[in-house]
Scaffold this motif. Structure first.
Motif, short mmCIF file in Angstrom:
data_model
loop_
_atom_site.label_atom_id
_atom_site.label_comp_id
_atom_site.label_asym_id
_atom_site.label_seq_id
_atom_site.Cartn_x
_atom_site.Cartn_y
_atom_site.Cartn_z
N ASP A 192 0.86 -1.18 0.00
CA ASP A 192 0.00 0.00 0.00
C ASP A 192 0.90 1.23 0.00
O ASP A 192 1.62 1.48 0.98
CB ASP A 192 -0.87 -0.01 1.25
N PRO A 193 0.92 2.02 -1.07
CA PRO A 193 1.86 3.14 -1.16
C PRO A 193 1.59 4.24 -0.14
O PRO A 193 2.46 5.09 0.11
CB PRO A 193 1.67 3.64 -2.59
N GLU A 194 0.40 4.24 0.46
CA GLU A 194 0.11 5.23 1.50
C GLU A 194 0.76 4.86 2.82
O GLU A 194 1.00 5.73 3.67
CB GLU A 194 -1.41 5.36 1.69
N LYS A 195 1.03 3.58 3.01
CA LYS A 195 1.61 3.11 4.27
C LYS A 195 3.09 2.76 4.15
O LYS A 195 3.84 2.84 5.13
CB LYS A 195 0.85 1.87 4.76
N ILE A 196 3.49 2.33 2.96
CA ILE A 196 4.88 1.87 2.75
C ILE A 196 5.42 2.56 1.50
O ILE A 196 4.95 2.33 0.40
CB ILE A 196 4.93 0.33 2.57
N ARG A 197 6.41 3.40 1.70
CA ARG A 197 7.00 4.13 0.58
C ARG A 197 8.42 3.68 0.28
O ARG A 197 8.96 4.03 -0.78
CB ARG A 197 6.96 5.63 0.87
N SER A 198 9.04 2.97 1.21
CA SER A 198 10.40 2.49 1.02
C SER A 198 10.57 1.19 1.78
O SER A 198 9.70 0.80 2.58
CB SER A 198 11.42 3.52 1.52
N VAL A 199 11.69 0.52 1.55
CA VAL A 199 11.94 -0.76 2.21
C VAL A 199 11.89 -0.61 3.72
O VAL A 199 11.33 -1.45 4.44
CB VAL A 199 13.31 -1.33 1.76
N ARG A 200 12.48 0.45 4.26
CA ARG A 200 12.51 0.60 5.72
C ARG A 200 11.11 0.73 6.32
O ARG A 200 10.90 0.42 7.50
CB ARG A 200 13.37 1.80 6.12
N ASP A 201 10.14 1.17 5.52
CA ASP A 201 8.77 1.30 6.01
C ASP A 201 8.07 -0.04 6.20
O ASP A 201 7.00 -0.09 6.82
CB ASP A 201 7.94 2.16 5.04
N VAL A 202 8.65 -1.11 5.68
CA VAL A 202 8.04 -2.43 5.84
C VAL A 202 8.09 -2.87 7.30
O VAL A 202 7.21 -3.60 7.77
CB VAL A 202 8.75 -3.46 4.93
N ALA A 203 9.10 -2.43 8.04
CA ALA A 203 9.20 -2.77 9.46
C ALA A 203 7.95 -2.33 10.19
O ALA A 203 7.45 -1.22 10.02
CB ALA A 203 10.43 -2.10 10.07
N GLY A 204 7.42 -3.23 11.01
CA GLY A 204 6.23 -2.93 11.79
C GLY A 204 4.93 -3.13 11.05
O GLY A 204 3.86 -2.95 11.64
N LEU A 228 10.74 -14.40 4.41
CA LEU A 228 11.46 -14.54 5.68
C LEU A 228 12.96 -14.34 5.47
O LEU A 228 13.62 -13.69 6.30
CB LEU A 228 11.18 -15.91 6.30
N ALA A 229 13.50 -14.90 4.39
CA ALA A 229 14.93 -14.74 4.11
C ALA A 229 15.26 -13.27 3.82
O ALA A 229 16.28 -12.75 4.28
CB ALA A 229 15.33 -15.62 2.92
N TRP A 230 14.40 -12.60 3.05
CA TRP A 230 14.63 -11.19 2.74
C TRP A 230 14.54 -10.34 4.00
O TRP A 230 15.36 -9.44 4.21
CB TRP A 230 13.60 -10.73 1.70
N ALA A 231 13.54 -10.60 4.84
CA ALA A 231 13.38 -9.83 6.08
C ALA A 231 14.60 -10.00 6.99
O ALA A 231 15.08 -9.03 7.59
CB ALA A 231 12.11 -10.27 6.81
N ALA A 232 15.12 -11.24 7.07
CA ALA A 232 16.32 -11.47 7.88
C ALA A 232 17.49 -10.67 7.32
O ALA A 232 18.33 -10.15 8.08
CB ALA A 232 16.64 -12.96 7.91
N GLY A 233 17.55 -10.56 5.99
CA GLY A 233 18.61 -9.78 5.36
C GLY A 233 18.53 -8.29 5.67
O GLY A 233 19.53 -7.57 5.58
N GLN A 234 17.34 -7.83 6.05
CA GLN A 234 17.16 -6.43 6.44
C GLN A 234 17.51 -6.21 7.91
O GLN A 234 17.48 -5.07 8.40
CB GLN A 234 15.72 -5.98 6.20
N GLY A 235 17.83 -7.32 8.61
CA GLY A 235 18.15 -7.22 10.03
C GLY A 235 16.94 -7.34 10.93
O GLY A 235 17.04 -7.11 12.14
N TRP A 236 15.79 -7.72 10.38
CA TRP A 236 14.57 -7.85 11.18
C TRP A 236 14.44 -9.29 11.68
O TRP A 236 14.75 -10.25 10.98
CB TRP A 236 13.33 -7.50 10.35
N ARG A 237 13.94 -9.41 12.89
CA ARG A 237 13.71 -10.73 13.48
C ARG A 237 12.24 -11.07 13.41
O ARG A 237 11.38 -10.28 13.82
CB ARG A 237 14.20 -10.75 14.93
N VAL A 238 11.95 -12.26 12.89
CA VAL A 238 10.57 -12.74 12.77
C VAL A 238 10.54 -14.20 13.19
O VAL A 238 11.36 -15.00 12.72
CB VAL A 238 10.04 -12.61 11.33
N ASP A 239 9.62 -14.55 14.07
CA ASP A 239 9.43 -15.96 14.42
C ASP A 239 8.71 -16.63 13.26
O ASP A 239 7.57 -16.26 12.93
CB ASP A 239 8.61 -16.09 15.70
#
Length: 365
Positions: A139-151, A168-179
């Protein structure tokens, strides 16, 4: 002996199909519009019929076009090509295991899962089909860049399926932790069937989705924006989306028949590449026959453009996808030795003066 899969890795669920109980295994027999065997023509390997399975999805373009344009039937001569359309990978694997299906087009996760669960005894990957066709749409109103995906809340088709593992592999590559199991963490992963993801996106229940085509283009039609094309994450922008598998029993007993289907697949891919407009129309006609509904141009056109047909099974990328699943905790380290047998594909390619395909060290001994 192969390791045990911790959790099944089913392939994405695709366009809804009417299930005919007589066919079993979540499949639908396909007869309307298909080319019939020529009466009196020589049979391939002495067989009356060869049972071919695929999904009613643009990522199975080779099977759709090969069926519609009659490439498989023409190659098989007096042997009838019988088609079944599946809703999900596990159903197709079950049909292959039961002997009600001989050869099929399928995604990498169910192929790996089926092979591992059988101890390496039920199938072989014998050829490639498609690469690409997976995108992160937001949704371009909520996410405008990769860093906006967090949360945010991001949908994937199913726990442990090919796109779920990739996200999951891509998110880990961004440094985010996901169970991986619960989908909770720095990003919330919502496992959502592709049929309902557009509604969830429209209602705001999810902020984006890592999904295959044509779901990705459906989301764009709903106002979404492509934030990332998964092809951009892979060397040469290629990764396996669909492969050709065959039961080991059928391969051992009817190698000539498998070679004939592979030769027709290679011919189909060559025709698709040379005639993209006609091939797209043929695929959509077959989708309409299989699912009861063709795709509108605003969805079909971008979906088709993001796919690449390929004879190469892109084995190295399947190995990488399996490693991603292991690191995510969704798969115990599998023994994939022998999952590929590219002998017949290489024979076909050699006949055309083309180099052999690479099995990434996972071929039969």
């Amino acid at each position: 002996m192969a390791s045990v899969v911790r959790r099944a890795l089913p392939v994405l669920t695709v366009l809804p199909l009417l299930v005919l109980a007589a066919c079993g295994y979540g499949s639908r027999a396909v007869d309307d519009g298909t080319v019939k065997a020529v009466a009196g023509a020589p049979r391939t390997d002495g067989l009356d019929e060869i049972r071919i399975g695929y999904f009613g999805n643009v990522t199975h373009a080779t099977a759709l076009v090969g069926n519609r344009e009659g490439f498989f039937q023409k190659a098989l001569g007096g042997t009838q090509a019988k088609y079944a359309v599946f809703n999900a990978g596990p159903s197709e694997i079950e049909a292959l295991n039961s002997g009600s299906l001989d050869i099929g087009w399928i995604g990498p996760s169910p192929a790996v899962n089926g092979y591992v669960k059988s101890g390496g005894k039920n199938l072989r990957i014998v050829g490639g089909a498609t690469s690409g066709g997976v995108k992160l749409v937001v949704d371009p109103e909520k996410i405008r860049s990769v860093r906006d995906v967090a949360g945010k809340r991001i949908a994937t088709p199913q726990l442990g399926n090919t796109q779920d593992v990739a996200f999951l592999a891509w998110a880990a590559g961004q440094g985010w932790r996901v169970d991986a199991e619960s989908g909770t963490g720095d990003v919330t992963v919502v496992r959502s069937d592709n049929k309902v993801t557009p509604d969830a996106f429209r209602s705001g229940a999810v902020d984006g989705a890592w999904v295959p085509e044509p779901t990705a283009s459906r989301l764009v039609a709903e106002g979404g924006k492509v934030l990332l094309d998964e092809a951009d994450l892979w060397p040469d922008a290629e990764f396996v989306t669909t492969n050709i598998v065959v039961s080991q029993t059928f391969l051992a007993e009817h190698p000539k028949a498998v070679e004939t289907v592979l030769r027709a697949s290679v011919e189909t891919n060559r025709w698709i590449t040379a005639h993209p407009r006609e091939a797209k129309a043929a695929a959509n006609e077959q989708l309409a026959a299989d699912t009861g509904k063709a795709l509108p141009a605003e969805i079909l056109d971008p979906a088709w453009a993001s796919l690449k047909v390929t004879d190469d099974p892109l084995a190295a990328t399947l190995r990488t996808q399996a490693e991603h699943a292991v690191r995510a905790g969704l798969l115990e380290r599998p023994d994939l030795d022998g999952i590929y047998d590219l002998t017949l594909l290489d024979k076909v390619l050699e006949g055309e003066g083309r180099p052999a395909a690479d099995d990434a060290g996972l071929g039969v001994a």
